[in-house]
Design an enzyme around this catalytic site. Structure first.
Site, PDB file in Angstrom:
ATOM      1  N   HIS A  58      51.915  43.307  37.911  1.00 55.81           N
ATOM      2  CA  HIS A  58      50.491  43.348  37.539  1.00 55.81           C
ATOM      3  C   HIS A  58      49.662  44.008  38.638  1.00 55.81           C
ATOM      4  O   HIS A  58      49.490  43.452  39.717  1.00 55.81           O
ATOM      5  CB  HIS A  58      49.981  41.922  37.294  1.00 55.81           C
ATOM      6  CG  HIS A  58      48.586  41.891  36.747  1.00 55.81           C
ATOM      7  ND1 HIS A  58      48.296  41.466  35.463  1.00 55.81           N
ATOM      8  CD2 HIS A  58      47.391  42.231  37.282  1.00 55.81           C
ATOM      9  CE1 HIS A  58      47.005  41.556  35.248  1.00 55.81           C
ATOM     10  NE2 HIS A  58      46.420  42.022  36.343  1.00 55.81           N
ATOM     11  N   HIS A  60      46.281  47.152  39.459  1.00 55.30           N
ATOM     12  CA  HIS A  60      45.184  48.005  38.969  1.00 55.30           C
ATOM     13  C   HIS A  60      45.131  49.256  39.850  1.00 55.30           C
ATOM     14  O   HIS A  60      44.423  49.285  40.866  1.00 55.30           O
ATOM     15  CB  HIS A  60      43.849  47.255  39.009  1.00 55.30           C
ATOM     16  CG  HIS A  60      43.799  46.110  38.058  1.00 55.30           C
ATOM     17  ND1 HIS A  60      43.253  46.210  36.796  1.00 55.30           N
ATOM     18  CD2 HIS A  60      44.269  44.846  38.160  1.00 55.30           C
ATOM     19  CE1 HIS A  60      43.377  45.057  36.164  1.00 55.30           C
ATOM     20  NE2 HIS A  60      43.988  44.203  36.973  1.00 55.30           N
ATOM     21  N   GLN A 154      38.548  46.459  30.292  1.00 54.09           N
ATOM     22  CA  GLN A 154      38.018  45.528  31.303  1.00 54.09           C
ATOM     23  C   GLN A 154      36.746  44.798  30.854  1.00 54.09           C
ATOM     24  O   GLN A 154      36.539  43.632  31.164  1.00 54.09           O
ATOM     25  CB  GLN A 154      37.741  46.294  32.606  1.00 54.09           C
ATOM     26  CG  GLN A 154      36.974  45.536  33.671  1.00 54.09           C
ATOM     27  CD  GLN A 154      37.802  44.479  34.394  1.00 54.09           C
ATOM     28  OE1 GLN A 154      38.619  44.791  35.244  1.00 54.09           O
ATOM     29  NE2 GLN A 154      37.590  43.214  34.050  1.00 54.09           N
ATOM     30  N   HIS A 212      45.249  40.202  30.213  1.00 50.85           N
ATOM     31  CA  HIS A 212      44.571  39.304  31.133  1.00 50.85           C
ATOM     32  C   HIS A 212      44.137  38.121  30.274  1.00 50.85           C
ATOM     33  O   HIS A 212      43.433  38.312  29.270  1.00 50.85           O
ATOM     34  CB  HIS A 212      43.330  39.972  31.715  1.00 50.85           C
ATOM     35  CG  HIS A 212      43.627  40.995  32.770  1.00 50.85           C
ATOM     36  ND1 HIS A 212      44.325  42.145  32.504  1.00 50.85           N
ATOM     37  CD2 HIS A 212      43.300  41.020  34.092  1.00 50.85           C
ATOM     38  CE1 HIS A 212      44.426  42.838  33.639  1.00 50.85           C
ATOM     39  NE2 HIS A 212      43.824  42.184  34.608  1.00 50.85           N
ATOM     40  N   GLU A 215      41.663  33.944  32.786  1.00 55.98           N
ATOM     41  CA  GLU A 215      41.483  34.077  34.238  1.00 55.98           C
ATOM     42  C   GLU A 215      40.167  33.401  34.601  1.00 55.98           C
ATOM     43  O   GLU A 215      39.157  34.038  34.900  1.00 55.98           O
ATOM     44  CB  GLU A 215      41.483  35.551  34.673  1.00 55.98           C
ATOM     45  CG  GLU A 215      41.542  35.681  36.207  1.00 55.98           C
ATOM     46  CD  GLU A 215      41.536  37.111  36.704  1.00 55.98           C
ATOM     47  OE1 GLU A 215      41.413  38.037  35.885  1.00 55.98           O
ATOM     48  OE2 GLU A 215      41.645  37.306  37.936  1.00 55.98           O
ATOM     49  N   ASP A 311      48.080  42.487  41.830  1.00 58.58           N
ATOM     50  CA  ASP A 311      46.790  42.593  41.140  1.00 58.58           C
ATOM     51  C   ASP A 311      45.875  43.639  41.786  1.00 58.58           C
ATOM     52  O   ASP A 311      45.499  44.614  41.158  1.00 58.58           O
ATOM     53  CB  ASP A 311      46.100  41.219  41.077  1.00 58.58           C
ATOM     54  CG  ASP A 311      45.025  41.147  39.983  1.00 58.58           C
ATOM     55  OD1 ASP A 311      44.915  42.099  39.181  1.00 58.58           O
ATOM     56  OD2 ASP A 311      44.299  40.138  39.925  1.00 58.58           O
ATOM     57  N   TRP A 317      37.818  43.387  44.074  1.00 60.50           N
ATOM     58  CA  TRP A 317      38.271  42.011  43.858  1.00 60.50           C
ATOM     59  C   TRP A 317      38.995  41.427  45.059  1.00 60.50           C
ATOM     60  O   TRP A 317      39.036  40.226  45.246  1.00 60.50           O
ATOM     61  CB  TRP A 317      39.202  41.953  42.637  1.00 60.50           C
ATOM     62  CG  TRP A 317      38.501  42.270  41.363  1.00 60.50           C
ATOM     63  CD1 TRP A 317      37.787  41.388  40.585  1.00 60.50           C
ATOM     64  CD2 TRP A 317      38.418  43.541  40.702  1.00 60.50           C
ATOM     65  NE1 TRP A 317      37.284  42.047  39.493  1.00 60.50           N
ATOM     66  CE2 TRP A 317      37.655  43.352  39.532  1.00 60.50           C
ATOM     67  CE3 TRP A 317      38.924  44.809  40.983  1.00 60.50           C
ATOM     68  CZ2 TRP A 317      37.370  44.401  38.650  1.00 60.50           C
ATOM     69  CZ3 TRP A 317      38.647  45.844  40.115  1.00 60.50           C
ATOM     70  CH2 TRP A 317      37.879  45.636  38.961  1.00 60.50           C
TER      71      TRP A 317
HETATM   72 FE   FE2 Z   1      44.297  42.065  36.767  1.00 68.49          FE
END
Ligand code: FE2
Length: 431
Positions: A58, A60, A154, A212, A215, A311, A317
């Site tokens: 996972h 991005h 997203q 996702h 979360e 991630d 993030w």
């Molecule tokens: Fe993610």
């Protein structure tokens, strides 16, 4: 007979030691003690661990290495501020810079023995810059890294009418799998509708799904229940992954046990992202502060395929990270209380063979006939690898060395003591 490559005296993750690995034509042709053959190149593993490459379940890749762009970083540390910063940034991303960042991350990944990545790519913006660029990057890095792309809305499938079409356009461009973010849809009902619609697209086209899902610290967020149901209803068992699943952490034990049973029965895979979720979740708690990682040992005990993901690295993030899946496994061991020998070995599998299975990688593993893809670590076994997060001494893809790192050895100047120390040679000392 002269082979392409032989690695001598390797330790394997299953406990075998003193093993030679012979490689010809990009595949393993012999794996046994003392292989009697010569090769154009021989590498002495000196008893160190030879593992199949790390796999990130996972990531991005469109957002990585954007930390601080536009002069802003995530001050609150929340998931919501991360999403807001990303949505402000996204319209200004140029294809050239996005490509450079993605390739730079893949360079770093290869150096760390991370040779397969499932990356989500945001398709909220109608320009689809990320999808266009990452499909090209996927082709470019294919000789040394398997990149699998997930069309990820997203801002939500129902955030605007064009998103549904954007997902189809991204798939037409060459994006591999279908993503979603049901807990972020305007209502829980629309979240469920988004799961049905997106799983429907995957079923129709024979694609993998990775959403996702939940979360959030909110124990009432139960979208994974619908994801398990749709997986069964559409016959998608073994092809669907629920990523994050943080709300499971906060649910009461009775409900969580029931839900884990449903996830296992559906053949739904789970991906936890311990580094990111340890800092993004629990931000509205005083004390005690929740850890945010889903129930990894319980999901594993129920028979679910559980992998770990990085991630984020240097993005809105998560302000840290170095493409090191052993960092991820190390954090999972802590956040999940998985300090038993079996627990640590399970975390090692969760960054190697389990995600390889979830991604559907073919001929992965240390076995005759498999691709000669492997990493020699400056460690003797998977537990020591997690403890030390050591140098990836040699990284090999299809029988070719793609990265090498010098071992970490410190010179000492201590009276009456050795003149150097290799961290991988110091372990428990008996009486
Ligand atoms: Fe993610």
């Amino acid at each position: 007979m002269s082979l392409d490559l032989i690695v001598r005296n390797a330790a394997l993750a299953d406990g075998r030691a003193g093993i030679d690995l012979a490689v010809e034509g990009g595949r393993f042709v012999a794996i046994a003690p003392a292989v009697a053959a010569a090769a154009r190149r021989e590498i002495d593993a000196a008893g160190r661990l030879v593992t199949p490459p790390f796999v990130d379940a996972h990531f991005h890749l469109d957002a990585t290495l954007t930390l601080g762009l536009g002069g802003k970083v995530n001050e609150s540390g929340t998931l919501a501020e991360g999403i807001r910063l990303w949505s402000e940034l996204q319209p200004h991303l140029t294809a050239e810079a996005l490509r450079e960042r993605a390739l730079a991350y893949c360079d770093l990944a290869a150096s760390q023995g991370l040779l397969a990545i499932r990356s989500h790519v945001d398709v909220s913006d109608d320009a689809l810059t990320g999808a266009e660029v990452l499909v090209e990057v996927k082709r470019q890095v294919a000789p040394y890294l398997d990149l699998q792309l997930v069309a990820f809305p997203q801002m939500g499938y129902f955030s605007k009418p064009s998103v549904a079409e954007n997902i189809r356009r991204a798939l037409a461009l060459g994006v591999d799998a279908v993503g979603g973010i049901p807990h972020l849809e305007p209502t829980a009902e629309l979240g469920r509708d988004s799961i049905a619609a997106l799983c429907g697209i995957a079923a129709e086209r024979g694609l993998l799904v990775d959403m996702h899902c939940d979360e959030t610290d909110d124990p009432a967020s139960r979208q994974v229940e619908t994801l398990a149901y749709e997986t069964r209803r559409l016959g998608l068992s073994g092809r669907v992954t629920g990523s994050h699943l943080c709300s499971l952490h906060s649910m009461d034990n009775f409900y969580a046990a029931r839900l884990i049973g449903q996830i296992a029965a559906a053949g739904l895979a789970a991906v936890a992202n311990p580094l990111a979720n340890m800092v993004l979740q629990g931000r509205f708690d005083s004390y005690p502060k929740r850890r945010g990682m889903t129930r990894v040992p319980e999901l594993m005990a129920a028979g679910c395929a559980v992998a770990l993901g990085h991630d984020s690295v240097l993005d809105p993030w998560y302000p840290l990270g170095r493409a090191d899946m052993l960092d991820v496994a190390h954090m999972a061991v802590h956040a999940g209380h998985m300090t038993s020998q079996a627990g640590m070995r399970a975390c090692f599998a969760a960054v190697t063979e389990t995600p390889a299975r979830i991604l559907g990688l073919e001929r992965y593993g240390i076995a005759v006939g498999c691709h000669a893809d492997f990493v020699i670590l400056q460690a003797r076994d998977p537990v020591e690898a997690i403890r030390l997060r050591p140098a990836r001494l040699v990284v090999v893809r299809r029988g070719r060395v793609v990265a090498e790192t010098a071992p970490a050895v410190s010179r000492l100047s201590l009276a009456g003591r050795p003149d150097s120390v290799d961290p991988a040679t110091i372990g428990a000392i008996g009486l």
